[in-house]
Write an enzyme that holds these catalytic residues in place. Structure first.
Site, PDB file in Angstrom:
ATOM      1  N   ARG A 670      44.738  53.507 -28.038  1.00  0.00           N
ATOM      2  CA  ARG A 670      44.739  52.942 -26.703  1.00  0.00           C
ATOM      3  C   ARG A 670      43.509  52.078 -26.575  1.00  0.00           C
ATOM      4  O   ARG A 670      42.398  52.560 -26.722  1.00  0.00           O
ATOM      5  CB  ARG A 670      44.640  54.041 -25.649  1.00  0.00           C
ATOM      6  N   GLY A 671      43.717  50.790 -26.353  1.00  0.00           N
ATOM      7  CA  GLY A 671      42.575  49.901 -26.188  1.00  0.00           C
ATOM      8  C   GLY A 671      42.334  49.661 -24.721  1.00  0.00           C
ATOM      9  O   GLY A 671      43.082  50.170 -23.874  1.00  0.00           O
ATOM     10  N   GLY A 672      41.277  48.928 -24.418  1.00  0.00           N
ATOM     11  CA  GLY A 672      40.982  48.622 -23.032  1.00  0.00           C
ATOM     12  C   GLY A 672      42.154  47.924 -22.386  1.00  0.00           C
ATOM     13  O   GLY A 672      42.461  48.108 -21.216  1.00  0.00           O
ATOM     14  N   ASP A 804      33.631  40.533 -26.997  1.00  0.00           N
ATOM     15  CA  ASP A 804      33.595  41.989 -27.088  1.00  0.00           C
ATOM     16  C   ASP A 804      33.472  42.408 -28.556  1.00  0.00           C
ATOM     17  O   ASP A 804      34.236  43.217 -29.046  1.00  0.00           O
ATOM     18  CB  ASP A 804      34.846  42.592 -26.431  1.00  0.00           C
TER      19      ASP A 804
END
Ligand SMILES: *[C@@H]1O[C@H](CO)[C@@H](O)[C@H](O)[C@H]1NC(C)=O
Ligand SMILES: *[C@@H]1O[C@H](CO)[C@@H](O)[C@H](O)[C@H]1NC(C)=O
Ligand SMILES: *[C@@H]1O[C@H](CO)[C@@H](O)[C@H](O)[C@H]1NC(C)=O
Ligand SMILES: *[C@@H]1O[C@H](CO)[C@@H](O)[C@H](O)[C@H]1NC(C)=O
Ligand SMILES: *[C@@H]1O[C@H](CO)[C@@H](O)[C@H](O)[C@H]1NC(C)=O
Ligand SMILES: *[C@@H]1O[C@H](CO)[C@@H](O)[C@H](O)[C@H]1NC(C)=O
Length: 936
Positions: A670-672, A804
């Site tokens: 699960r990423g941002g 990022d």
């Protein structure tokens, strides 16, 4: 007869002279053909090819009385193109050729040696290439400038043997081959100016330099000069300027330096010099003295206090002891002092701003005591006031808080008391206020919200009390707010929610009470929120679900109600402990929510009064379904939506194959910005698919970071997605993750990437799946990832900012070759219009470049800083933030202090010396010293 002869002779002479004149005209006109000028007025507009024109009338040209060209001066006329020296040097009388500060290119051929009458030659500050030719015939030269002109190879020092008349020799700022100090120079007895900085000189300064007694300026900075300063330097009594900075000089100042009494500018910073400064106490004409980053010890000579011309003094990062002279800087228009990072005692000299010109007062990290002198409270020219890490006591003179031009007030870690006064409203330029770790007390004046430039505020570890100003929301630039460990009480101001730039808020360990304002959830760039150890009550606002926090700590308060489902994730483990009134559906250490706990009291009453059990059940099922929608929606409806597939490569799979595989069994991360699934195609090929939902969530809040007003109509596709697809589709590089295609529908978007079996660098370094990476591999990862980043910045049509960069965004293939991933935040920079910064803070706590936080400006350098953090992780195996670094310290400050104290971590000894980290820096400690990174 005789008259006929005379006539003949005359006509012959006139033909000869006119043909000579025409020859020179030709030469100049051909010269102009190959040159372009973008200057206004264009000098060549007067260079007209009519037979009646004389070159002597040309702009930039001068002749002798007999009409022959002696001087060409086209300095700083925006020239580009190449020069034909063969032709140029056939001008028979040319004495002066000045072409500096242009963009001339090409090589300079040996034909230059034919300009044998030249007395003045200035080719400096151009873009030539190749090596500078031998010019043994130019024996008349008095002035030779070739500094910063692009030459490489070896400089023909041997040619100087014939140039006994040289007065000025300026050769520096060229990328010449390494060479020892040229002995030929030592025979130039008329030399007044010798500029050999930054041109690859190695070895010692020869004692013979003492013969050049006419020298007024000697510059040898930025070379690799080693050994001691020869005592013969003391013979150069006419020196007005001596520049030796950034070399490898060792030893003490030789006796005899005292005789350089005409010296005004002296800079020997960034060497390994030691001993005391007593030899300098006779240099009463010093204007600027820079000796920072050496190993000097002993006391600062008291005589410095009576130097009448001194305006700049930079002695930081030495081992100096004793006091600063009281009258220091009181005589001239004193400008700048940086004596930080020494062991100085005594008090801050009070009169440095006597003449009202002082701009910077930097004395951080010493053992200074006493009060801050009141004389600085009307020093309106001050831009930087930094006295942190000393033992200063007493009340800060009120005017200091309100200095109109001051950018930074740094009083951190002293024993100062009293309060911040309302005149802080006058500090219109103040962007950094650091006063942590003192004994300040009282209320924070509401006027602080009039200091509109504030970006970073740190008041932690003091005795402040009372309520926080309700108007704090007026600080639109505010990026980090540290109020932890004080005695603030009352509620958190609702207006904090309008500090749109704020990325870090820490109010831990105060006595704040009341409910958390829901407005916190609308802070678009909030990254770290610590409200632990207060008396906050009421529910956790559901609005917090829309934040992407890398740190959330609400522990030890009196919060009640339900922990929002989206916050009930691994990363926030422990974020809610010590709140006995909280309940959760998913975290087992909390009591399980019964539904009424999740609703407000009014709701509960309503339900109790009006709703039957059946209705309640209905509602709760609805609520449950809604809360879990993001996780479950795809199972239900993916195939039902209508999809639009955009491919960026030739594909060996179909849309359906992908859609079929988006199911919980295949979830790998699960990423941002969304969930990531592993898809195995029928042919065995593996892919990674990122699923991004665009729809509003249960609370009606957008998941994306777009600001509300733009979303009057429902944005069909997330901005994040669009930027990622657009960026990646234009990128092809072995160290950047490949995007095969994007598949979009109204409600969600799928990005299909290559699958990288070894996961992320973060996992390999820090998690339970970590593994021993040998140095070879780590080195390869570092170099290859750097290539990927370099490609993003410089290899594409338009530079791509990642925004990022972190180890979890560097993925590893089966051979551990790294690839840069996740451009969710990338933004293609407009090449035109200078739009090189963007105003939305993104990134991850621990990786964000400090200036990013303060200025909200991002450029490639912010990525490079983040990449530096990745390198530190790679070398040390530590995470960017670890408890062992100490409170509010990150890996950067940890490594810096390690290097500083020479308390070397075994792995750190690989970082050769501290200078490597500091890059080219000059004058001020702050830009150079990594110790200052966290604050300046
Ligand atoms: C330079 O000028 C000379 C004489 O005018 C000419 O013969 C030569 O070809 C020119 N060289 C170049 C590189 O243009
Ligand atoms: C460098 O060259 C320019 C002219 O090209 C000259 O004006 C300047 O003084 C030179 N700098 C030094 C330090 O010699
Ligand atoms: C040092 O010299 C190089 C050329 O070799 C030049 O590009 C650079 O700007 C110079 N550095 C400084 C500080 O002038
Ligand atoms: C300084 O100069 C004086 C006068 O020329 C000379 O006598 C003396 O020896 C010099 N001092 C040193 C330490 O070289
Ligand atoms: C003194 O230092 C300031 C700030 O670095 C600089 O702008 C100024 O030119 C310096 N003045 C002299 C005389 O060196
Ligand atoms: C500050 O005030 C003192 C005393 O009134 C005065 O002597 C000094 O010149 C003032 N300094 C500035 C920078 O205005």
């Amino acid at each position: 007869m005789s008259s006929r002869i005379v006539l003949l002779l005359l006509s012959f002479l006139s033909v000869a002279s006119s043909s000579r004149g025409n020859g020179e005209l030709e030469i100049l006109l051909t010269l102009a053909e190959n040159l372009h000028s973008s200057a206004l007025p264009n000098p060549f507009s007067t260079w007209t090819p009519s037979s009646s024109s004389s070159p002597c009338d040309f702009d930039g040209v001068a002749c002798n009385p007999s009409g022959s060209v002696t001087r060409i001066d086209l300095s700083g006329r925006s020239l580009s193109g190449t020069l034909n020296f063969t032709s140029l040097c056939s001008l028979p009388s040319l004495e002066m050729l000045a072409l500096s500060f242009n963009s001339l290119s090409g090589s300079v051929p040996a034909d230059l040696d034919r300009c044998s009458k030249l007395r003045y030659l200035d080719l400096g500050n151009n873009d030539f290439s190749g090596s500078f030719p031998d010019i043994p015939s130019l024996g008349e030269l008095q002035y030779l400038y070739v500094n910063k002109s692009g030459f490489t190879g070896g400089f023909p020092w041997g040619s100087l043997v014939n140039m006994k008349k040289l007065v000025i020799l300026s050769v520096g700022d060229n990328n010449f081959d390494d060479s020892p100090f040229p002995e030929e120079v030592l025979e130039l007895m008329d030399l007044n100016w010798l500029y050999l900085s930054n041109c690859s000189i190695q070895g010692m300064i020869p004692p013979g330099v003492g013969k050049l007694t006419k020298l007024a300026n000697l510059e040898l900075s930025m070379n690799s000069i080693t050994g001691e300063i020869p005592k013969e330097m003391g013979n150069l009594v006419n020196l007005w300027q001596l520049e030796l900075y950034k070399n490898g000089l060792t030893g003490k100042f030789p006796a005899g330096m005292r005789n350089l009494t005409k010296l005004e500018n002296f800079d020997a910073s960034l060497n390994y010099l030691e001993g005391d400064l007593s030899e300098l106490k006779y240099l009463t004409n010093l204007v600027s003295l820079q000796l920072y980053m050496n190993d000097f010890s002993g006391e600062i000579p008291a005589e410095f206090g009576s130097f009448q011309k001194l305006v700049n003094l930079s002695l930081y990062a030495n081992r100096l002891t004793g006091p600063l002279p009281e009258m220091l800087g009181s005589w001239a228009e004193f400008d700048f002092i940086d004596v930080s990072e020494n062991f100085l005692t005594g008090t801050i000299p009070p009169y440095m701003c006597q003449r009202g010109k002082m701009t910077e007062l930097l004395v951080l990290q010493n053992k200074l005591s006493g009060n801050i002198p009141a004389t600085y409270s009307n020093c309106t020219t001050l831009t930087r006031f930094r006295v942190s890490n000393n033992s200063l006591t007493g009340v800060v003179p009120p005017g200091i808080w309100g200095l109109p031009n001051v950018n930074i007030i740094d009083l951190d870690s002293n024993q100062l008391d009293g309060g911040v006064t309302p005149d802080i409203q006058n500090a219109k330029s103040l962007d950094q206020l650091f006063i942590a770790n003192n004994k300040f007390s009282g209320e924070l004046p509401v006027e602080i919200s009039k200091a509109r430039s504030l970006v970073a505020v740190d008041l932690s570890n003091n005795g402040f009390s009372g309520r926080l100003p309700q108007s704090i929301g007026e600080l639109k630039q505010l990026s980090s707010l540290h109020l932890e460990n004080n005695m603030f009480s009352g509620s958190i101001p609702e207006s904090l929610g309008s500090c749109d730039s704020v990325s870090a808020v820490n109010m831990a360990n105060n006595s704040l009470s009341g409910e958390m304002p829901p407005s916190l959830g609308s802070l678009p760039v909030l990254n770290s929120l610590n409200l632990s150890n207060n008396r906050l009550s009421g529910p956790i606002p559901s609005s917090l679900s829309s934040l992407r926090l890398s740190l959330l700590d609400l522990s030890n308060n009196r919060l009640t109600g339900q922990i929002p489902v989206s916050l009930s994730i691994q990363a926030y483990n422990g974020s809610f402990s010590g709140n006995p009134g909280l309940c959760s559906y998913t975290i087992s250490s909390f009591q399980r929510c019964s539904f009424h706990l999740g609703m407000s009291k009014d709701m509960r009453k309503l339900i109790v009064c009006f709703v039957l059990l059946a209705v309640l059940l209905g509602i709760s099922i609805g609520l449950y379904v809604c809360l879990n929608r993001r996780e479950r929606a795809h199972e239900r409806s993916l195939k039902e939506e209508s999809w639009d597939m955009k491919s960026f490569q030739v594909l060996s799979f179909t849309e359906d194959e992908i859609l079929d595989s988006i199911k919980p069994e295949n979830l790998i991360g699960r990423g941002g910005s969304g969930n990531v699934y592993r898809v195995v195609l029928d042919n065995g090929k593996e892919l990674a698919v990122k699923h991004i939902r665009n729809a509003a969530d249960c609370y009606g809040q957008k998941k994306t970071q777009s600001t509300a007003p733009i979303l009057g109509t429902r944005a069909k596709r997330s901005r994040e997605f669009d930027s990622e697809a657009e960026t990646l589709s234009s990128i092809r590089h072995v160290n950047v993750v490949k995007l095969y295609c994007s598949i979009t529908s109204d409600d969600s978007s799928l990005l299909v990437y290559e699958y990288l079996p070894n996961g992320s660098l973060w996992d390999r370094l820090h998690t339970s799946r970590k593994m021993e990476l040998d140095w070879e591999t780590r080195y390869e990862v570092a170099v290859e990832a750097a290539k990927g980043l370099e490609y993003l910045h410089h290899g594409c049509e338009r530079p791509v900012l990642h925004r990022d960069v972190k180890s979890s965004n560097i993925l590893l293939d089966q051979h551990f070759k790294p690839r840069i991933a996740d451009f969710g935040l990338a933004k293609i920079l407009q090449n035109s219009g200078g739009k090189d910064s963007t105003h939305i803070i993104a990134g991850t706590h621990g990786y964000i470049a400090p200036e990013y936080g303060y200025t909200n400006k991002v450029n490639e350098k912010s990525d490079v800083y983040s990449f530096g953090v990745v390198l530190m992780e790679l070398v040390t195996g530590k995470r960017p933030i670890e408890a062992e670094f100490g409170e509010s310290k990150d890996i950067v400050s940890w490594i810096s202090s390690m290097l500083e104290t020479k308390n070397k971590h075994p792995e750190l000894s690989r970082l050769k010396n501290t200078r490597g980290l500091q890059g080219g820096c000059h004058q001020s400690a702050e830009s150079c010293n990594p110790l200052h990174w966290d604050t300046s």
